[in-house]
Each structure stands twice: as C-alpha cells, then as structure tokens.
Design a protein around this motif. Structure first.
Motif, PDB file in Angstrom:
ATOM      1  N   THR A  24       0.853  -1.205   0.000  1.00 34.40           N
ATOM      2  CA  THR A  24       0.000   0.000   0.000  1.00 34.40           C
ATOM      3  C   THR A  24       0.879   1.242   0.000  1.00 34.40           C
ATOM      4  O   THR A  24       0.644   2.201  -0.760  1.00 34.40           O
ATOM      5  N   HIS A  25       1.878   1.246   0.850  1.00 31.78           N
ATOM      6  CA  HIS A  25       2.746   2.408   0.981  1.00 31.78           C
ATOM      7  C   HIS A  25       3.541   2.659  -0.301  1.00 31.78           C
ATOM      8  O   HIS A  25       3.716   3.811  -0.723  1.00 31.78           O
ATOM      9  N   ASP A  26       3.992   1.590  -0.922  1.00 28.39           N
ATOM     10  CA  ASP A  26       4.739   1.739  -2.175  1.00 28.39           C
ATOM     11  C   ASP A  26       3.858   2.349  -3.260  1.00 28.39           C
ATOM     12  O   ASP A  26       4.310   3.221  -4.031  1.00 28.39           O
ATOM     13  N   ILE A  27       2.610   1.900  -3.335  1.00 27.34           N
ATOM     14  CA  ILE A  27       1.668   2.430  -4.335  1.00 27.34           C
ATOM     15  C   ILE A  27       1.440   3.917  -4.097  1.00 27.34           C
ATOM     16  O   ILE A  27       1.448   4.730  -5.039  1.00 27.34           O
ATOM     17  N   ILE A  28       1.251   4.295  -2.840  1.00 25.35           N
ATOM     18  CA  ILE A  28       0.979   5.704  -2.508  1.00 25.35           C
ATOM     19  C   ILE A  28       2.195   6.566  -2.810  1.00 25.35           C
ATOM     20  O   ILE A  28       2.064   7.678  -3.356  1.00 25.35           O
ATOM     21  N   ARG A  29       3.389   6.069  -2.503  1.00 20.85           N
ATOM     22  CA  ARG A  29       4.600   6.851  -2.793  1.00 20.85           C
ATOM     23  C   ARG A  29       4.745   7.117  -4.292  1.00 20.85           C
ATOM     24  O   ARG A  29       5.195   8.200  -4.700  1.00 20.85           O
ATOM     25  N   LEU A  30       4.339   6.143  -5.097  1.00 25.12           N
ATOM     26  CA  LEU A  30       4.433   6.322  -6.548  1.00 25.12           C
ATOM     27  C   LEU A  30       3.513   7.429  -7.053  1.00 25.12           C
ATOM     28  O   LEU A  30       3.762   8.015  -8.112  1.00 25.12           O
ATOM     29  N   GLY A  31       2.443   7.703  -6.291  1.00 22.50           N
ATOM     30  CA  GLY A  31       1.495   8.715  -6.744  1.00 22.50           C
ATOM     31  C   GLY A  31       1.633  10.060  -6.065  1.00 22.50           C
ATOM     32  O   GLY A  31       0.838  10.973  -6.338  1.00 22.50           O
ATOM     33  N   LEU A  32       2.641  10.229  -5.204  1.00 24.40           N
ATOM     34  CA  LEU A  32       2.762  11.480  -4.452  1.00 24.40           C
ATOM     35  C   LEU A  32       2.939  12.698  -5.352  1.00 24.40           C
ATOM     36  O   LEU A  32       2.456  13.794  -5.021  1.00 24.40           O
ATOM     37  N   ASP A  33       3.598  12.527  -6.490  1.00 23.48           N
ATOM     38  CA  ASP A  33       3.811  13.669  -7.376  1.00 23.48           C
ATOM     39  C   ASP A  33       2.512  14.148  -8.013  1.00 23.48           C
ATOM     40  O   ASP A  33       2.460  15.245  -8.581  1.00 23.48           O
ATOM     41  N   ARG A  34       1.445  13.352  -7.896  1.00 21.86           N
ATOM     42  CA  ARG A  34       0.138  13.736  -8.452  1.00 21.86           C
ATOM     43  C   ARG A  34      -0.839  14.144  -7.356  1.00 21.86           C
ATOM     44  O   ARG A  34      -2.015  14.384  -7.632  1.00 21.86           O
ATOM     45  N   SER A  35      -0.357  14.234  -6.129  1.00 17.33           N
ATOM     46  CA  SER A  35      -1.216  14.629  -5.011  1.00 17.33           C
ATOM     47  C   SER A  35      -1.209  16.149  -4.859  1.00 17.33           C
ATOM     48  O   SER A  35      -0.130  16.756  -4.754  1.00 17.33           O
ATOM     49  N   PRO A  36      -2.374  16.804  -4.847  1.00 18.63           N
ATOM     50  CA  PRO A  36      -2.399  18.266  -4.664  1.00 18.63           C
ATOM     51  C   PRO A  36      -1.838  18.692  -3.313  1.00 18.63           C
ATOM     52  O   PRO A  36      -1.379  19.827  -3.165  1.00 18.63           O
ATOM     53  N   LEU A  37      -1.849  17.791  -2.332  1.00 17.65           N
ATOM     54  CA  LEU A  37      -1.286  18.129  -1.026  1.00 17.65           C
ATOM     55  C   LEU A  37       0.223  18.266  -1.086  1.00 17.65           C
ATOM     56  O   LEU A  37       0.824  19.028  -0.324  1.00 17.65           O
ATOM     57  N   LEU A  91      -7.630   8.766  -8.662  1.00 13.37           N
ATOM     58  CA  LEU A  91      -8.497   7.608  -8.489  1.00 13.37           C
ATOM     59  C   LEU A  91      -7.771   6.287  -8.763  1.00 13.37           C
ATOM     60  O   LEU A  91      -7.979   5.308  -8.052  1.00 13.37           O
ATOM     61  N   ASP A  92      -6.902   6.246  -9.779  1.00 13.73           N
ATOM     62  CA  ASP A  92      -6.237   4.982 -10.083  1.00 13.73           C
ATOM     63  C   ASP A  92      -5.303   4.555  -8.944  1.00 13.73           C
ATOM     64  O   ASP A  92      -5.190   3.368  -8.627  1.00 13.73           O
ATOM     65  N   ILE A  93      -4.663   5.526  -8.291  1.00 15.85           N
ATOM     66  CA  ILE A  93      -3.803   5.216  -7.143  1.00 15.85           C
ATOM     67  C   ILE A  93      -4.653   4.765  -5.961  1.00 15.85           C
ATOM     68  O   ILE A  93      -4.314   3.803  -5.254  1.00 15.85           O
ATOM     69  N   GLN A  94      -5.781   5.438  -5.752  1.00 12.73           N
ATOM     70  CA  GLN A  94      -6.677   5.043  -4.658  1.00 12.73           C
ATOM     71  C   GLN A  94      -7.160   3.603  -4.841  1.00 12.73           C
ATOM     72  O   GLN A  94      -7.181   2.808  -3.899  1.00 12.73           O
ATOM     73  N   ALA A  96      -5.773   1.129  -6.555  1.00  6.06           N
ATOM     74  CA  ALA A  96      -4.681   0.174  -6.361  1.00  6.06           C
ATOM     75  C   ALA A  96      -4.350   0.026  -4.882  1.00  6.06           C
ATOM     76  O   ALA A  96      -4.096  -1.083  -4.392  1.00  6.06           O
ATOM     77  N   ALA A  97      -4.374   1.150  -4.141  1.00 11.06           N
ATOM     78  CA  ALA A  97      -4.060   1.101  -2.708  1.00 11.06           C
ATOM     79  C   ALA A  97      -5.122   0.311  -1.948  1.00 11.06           C
ATOM     80  O   ALA A  97      -4.797  -0.531  -1.093  1.00 11.06           O
ATOM     81  N   ILE A  98      -6.382   0.537  -2.281  1.00  8.79           N
ATOM     82  CA  ILE A  98      -7.475  -0.179  -1.603  1.00  8.79           C
ATOM     83  C   ILE A  98      -7.335  -1.685  -1.816  1.00  8.79           C
ATOM     84  O   ILE A  98      -7.463  -2.484  -0.879  1.00  8.79           O
ATOM     85  N   SER A  99      -7.055  -2.106  -3.030  1.00 12.58           N
ATOM     86  CA  SER A  99      -6.993  -3.538  -3.330  1.00 12.58           C
ATOM     87  C   SER A  99      -5.794  -4.222  -2.677  1.00 12.58           C
ATOM     88  O   SER A  99      -5.730  -5.446  -2.627  1.00 12.58           O
ATOM     89  N   SER A 100      -4.843  -3.428  -2.147  1.00  9.74           N
ATOM     90  CA  SER A 100      -3.660  -4.007  -1.504  1.00  9.74           C
ATOM     91  C   SER A 100      -3.853  -4.220  -0.006  1.00  9.74           C
ATOM     92  O   SER A 100      -2.936  -4.689   0.674  1.00  9.74           O
ATOM     93  N   ILE A 101      -5.039  -3.902   0.494  1.00 11.60           N
ATOM     94  CA  ILE A 101      -5.303  -3.969   1.933  1.00 11.60           C
ATOM     95  C   ILE A 101      -6.117  -5.216   2.249  1.00 11.60           C
ATOM     96  O   ILE A 101      -7.110  -5.514   1.560  1.00 11.60           O
ATOM     97  N   ALA A 102      -5.732  -5.923   3.284  1.00  7.35           N
ATOM     98  CA  ALA A 102      -6.426  -7.158   3.663  1.00  7.35           C
ATOM     99  C   ALA A 102      -7.897  -6.878   3.947  1.00  7.35           C
ATOM    100  O   ALA A 102      -8.240  -5.971   4.695  1.00  7.35           O
ATOM    101  N   GLY A 113     -11.850   9.473  -2.492  1.00 11.24           N
ATOM    102  CA  GLY A 113     -11.414  10.489  -1.542  1.00 11.24           C
ATOM    103  C   GLY A 113     -10.998  11.745  -2.292  1.00 11.24           C
ATOM    104  O   GLY A 113     -10.650  11.706  -3.481  1.00 11.24           O
ATOM    105  N   TYR A 114     -11.027  12.873  -1.613  1.00  9.99           N
ATOM    106  CA  TYR A 114     -10.649  14.134  -2.245  1.00  9.99           C
ATOM    107  C   TYR A 114     -10.167  15.092  -1.164  1.00  9.99           C
ATOM    108  O   TYR A 114     -10.384  14.883   0.036  1.00  9.99           O
TER     109      TYR A 114
END
Length: 391
Positions: A24-37, A91-94, A96-102, A113-114
């Motif tokens: 999950t963390h790896d997927i989120i890190r890959l998408g950080l450059d597309r996060s408005p935060l 959305l695509d990162i969200q 992928a992250a959801i599907s990686s969680i037990a 999420g937004y």
C-alpha cells in the motif's frame, strides 16, 4: 418498587479493523507527485489529528502499516467507510491502494477520496456567544470558525443557535463556562487564542477535566438547558425528577457509619473506630455502594445515578486539589520562567505545545498564557515543573 431504567436500544452492526501494508505504501509513494497536497496546489495546513494517508506515509516512513477502521455507512447499505484512509490521490492510485489492503481486495470505490482547501474567519473576531463583534446579530459556527468538523461543529452550532434565538427574542445570552463544559473550553480557546490550524477539542485543553465526565453531563448542563428553555416540557420534567433522585442519593451518601458497622456487613475495613460518611468510605479499597447503601435504597435508585454519585465521591479529593492548583496558577501569572527551559522534558505537553513554547521561549507565566494553543492545563504543568526545577 424497583426503579425502571430506560436506555435506548439501538440496532448495532459490527465494524472491522485492518491495516495498510508495505505494498500500500509503495503504491501511494508512486502517486505522491500527483497529489495536490504535495504538489503545491493546496497550501493550507491540514488538521493535525486526522492527517491524510499520504501524510502518514511521508511523515512516518518507518511504519510498516497504519490501522484502518472499516465503518458501515448504515444498517441497510453495503457501503463501508475506511476511516484512516483520507486522501487526495488520483483515483487509479486510490483503487490500487485499496486492493492491496487485507479484506478490501475486491472492494469497489463508490465515492473517491478528495482534498479541499477552505478559508475561515479569525474566531477572535467573535465574542463568547459566537456572535460577530463587527456585525451584531451574525452568529458563526463550525469550520468557518477554524475548527475541525463533527463534534466541534455540532457543539458550536448548539451554542450559536441558542444565542441567535436569544438575540432575536431579546433574551439573555448564554456563555458556557470552562468549569462546566468542554463547550466552554472550546469557545474560550477559539475567541481568545484564535487558531493556526483546524482546531480539535481535546480533554487535555481543559483544566477542570476531572469534573467534565460523560456520565455527569445532565447534572452539569441540565439546569442551563432548563433555564434557557432548550428542553421540551416532558424532557424538563424528566430532568427535574432526575435531579430530585440524584439529590436523594447524595443525601444517602452523606450519612455516617462506623468501621464496626461496615465490618458487621462483611466489609473488610480496619476497625479504627472512626465514623465516616458513606462518600468517605467509598474511597477505601473494597468498599462499594452496595456496602454503604441499604438494599431498599439501591432497589429504588437508578444505577446510573448511583454510579455517578460514587464517582463524585471517589474523585472529591482530586477535585479539591485541582481547584487549589488552578487558584495557584491564577496567582502565579508573574512567576518567571527560565528562557532556556527545555519543554521537551516536561511530561504532559503535546508536541504542538512544545513547538510553540520552544519557538517563543516565554520568560513569565503570563507570557506563556498568551501563546496560542497553550491551554490552562498545560500552564499548570509548566508552573509545577518550573517550581520543582527551582527547588
């Protein structure tokens, strides 16, 4: 006749707990450059106490997982809210992250999420009724005052609504006290100190928190509700009956008995010959309400009110000591503080308070009290630590 206890019996549905994974963390890190935060599109400071999952993973990179609560949206819907997974990721990162969680491998995202960024007014422009000082008759509540949502917003809405009605009808306004409610603590903090980030009400902000228990809220605030006309006639009648019963229970706890009498009932106490009130006996180990009240009294009393009176009795010495500490704090505003004081070594101070105190390095208690976000409870802790260090 036995007292009939009425309590709401609401249908229940189970929540579940799961955790994010390293994947999950790896997927989120890959998408950080597309996060408005993290891309600069949102510049505002987010809530400290409910950070986004991106924030958690960036700030706590050493963690191998973060706990999530899977909360059903209702009794008759398949929708589940993943509490702890707030995010601004695409959305695509969200997905992928959801599907990686037990437990969520086959989950479908219905509402992504937004992130939002909103402005707020400086709550110091309001008075203690939550009315604008500049525009009399304008009352503000909720996130517009710089707070987080949910309970904080609801609490402000209650007070602002009461005072808006009072203003319109020419009635007395209502200013909740720090001594009697967390509502009073929150509003006092907002209108006197302002905010630099979304405000969250915490028990540590209240110097009188030993008094501010969930079980005694009707006792603390019921008289205000009746006086202000906030209760329907049937509810006001129930409150009056509750108060009379509580007074009767407290009167029973004021009655005195001896150690010999308690021992005769099978209670293990030292036979010191002392005569104490039932409330005093309750502060001894192994002594309960059943030991100091008659069976008839217990049978005729609401167990919840008995429990409240027992807690009052057991907390009484601590409440008295807390009152002395608060009075001493008010007297010691002129006390000096070491400019080099290491606030990280003072137990009980939150990280945010340590940051602000370290940045300002106040030289007196009065200076410390004017720092935004430094609560009266924290001031008491600082004063006691400073006195011990100087002794």
């Amino acid at each position: 006749m036995a007292h009939v206890v009425s309590a709401p019996r609401l249908p229940q549905i189970a929540c579940a707990i799961t955790r994010t994974t390293q994947r999950t963390h790896d997927i989120i890190r890959l998408g950080l450059d597309r996060s408005p935060l993290f891309g600069g599109d949102i510049a505002g400071q987010g809530p400290r106490y409910c950070p986004s999952i991106e924030d958690k993973i960036v700030r706590f990179g050493d963690r191998d997982g973060h706990q999530l609560f899977l909360e059903p949206e209702g009794l008759d819907t398949p929708l589940v809210y993943p509490n702890g997974l707030s995010t601004s990721l695409p959305l695509d990162i969200q997905a992928a992250a959801i599907s990686s969680i037990a437990g969520l491998e086959r989950a479908t995202i219905v509402a992504p999420g937004y992130a939002v960024e909103y402005d707020f007014l400086d709550p110091r422009s309001l008075d203690a009724t939550l009315m604008s000082r500049a525009y009399p008759g304008l009352f503000c509540a909720g996130q517009i005052n710089g707070t987080t949502g949910y309970e904080e917003a609801a609490g402000q809405g209650l007070i602002a609504g009461i005072n808006a009605a009072a203003h319109a009808l020419g009635l007395e306004s209502y200013r909740p006290s720090r001594r009697s409610s967390y509502l009073g603590v929150m509003i006092d903090d907002l209108v006197l100190q302002g905010v630099s980030e979304p405000y969250r009400m915490l028990t540590s902000r209240a110097e009188y928190r030993l008094r501010l228990r969930a079980d005694n809220a009707p006792t603390r605030l019921g008289p205000d509700a009746v006086r202000l006309g906030c209760l329907a006639p049937a509810d006001a009648k129930r409150h009056s009956e509750r108060q009379r019963e509580f007074d009767r229970i407290r009167a029973a706890f004021a009655m005195e008995t001896t150690a010999v009498e308690l021992a005769g009932r099978g209670v293990q106490v030292a036979l010191d010959g002392a005569r104490r009130s039932a409330a005093d006996w309750l502060r001894f180990p192994n002594v309960s309400a059943q030991d100091v009240l008659s069976a008839e009294m217990l049978e005729a009393s609401d167990p919840a009110l008995v429990d409240e009176a027992v807690t009052d009795a057991r907390y009484a010495p601590y409440l008295a000591r807390q009152d002395l500490e608060v009075a001493a704090l008010e007297r010691d505003q002129a006390a000096t503080l070491d400019p080099a004081l290491d606030y990280r070594g003072i137990p009980g101070l939150s990280k945010e308070m340590v940051e602000r105190l370290t940045a300002v390095q106040p030289t007196t208690m009065a200076d410390a009290s004017r720092i935004r976000g430094i609560t009266p409870a924290a001031l008491t802790t600082i004063l006691l630590h400073s006195k011990r260090a100087a002794a």
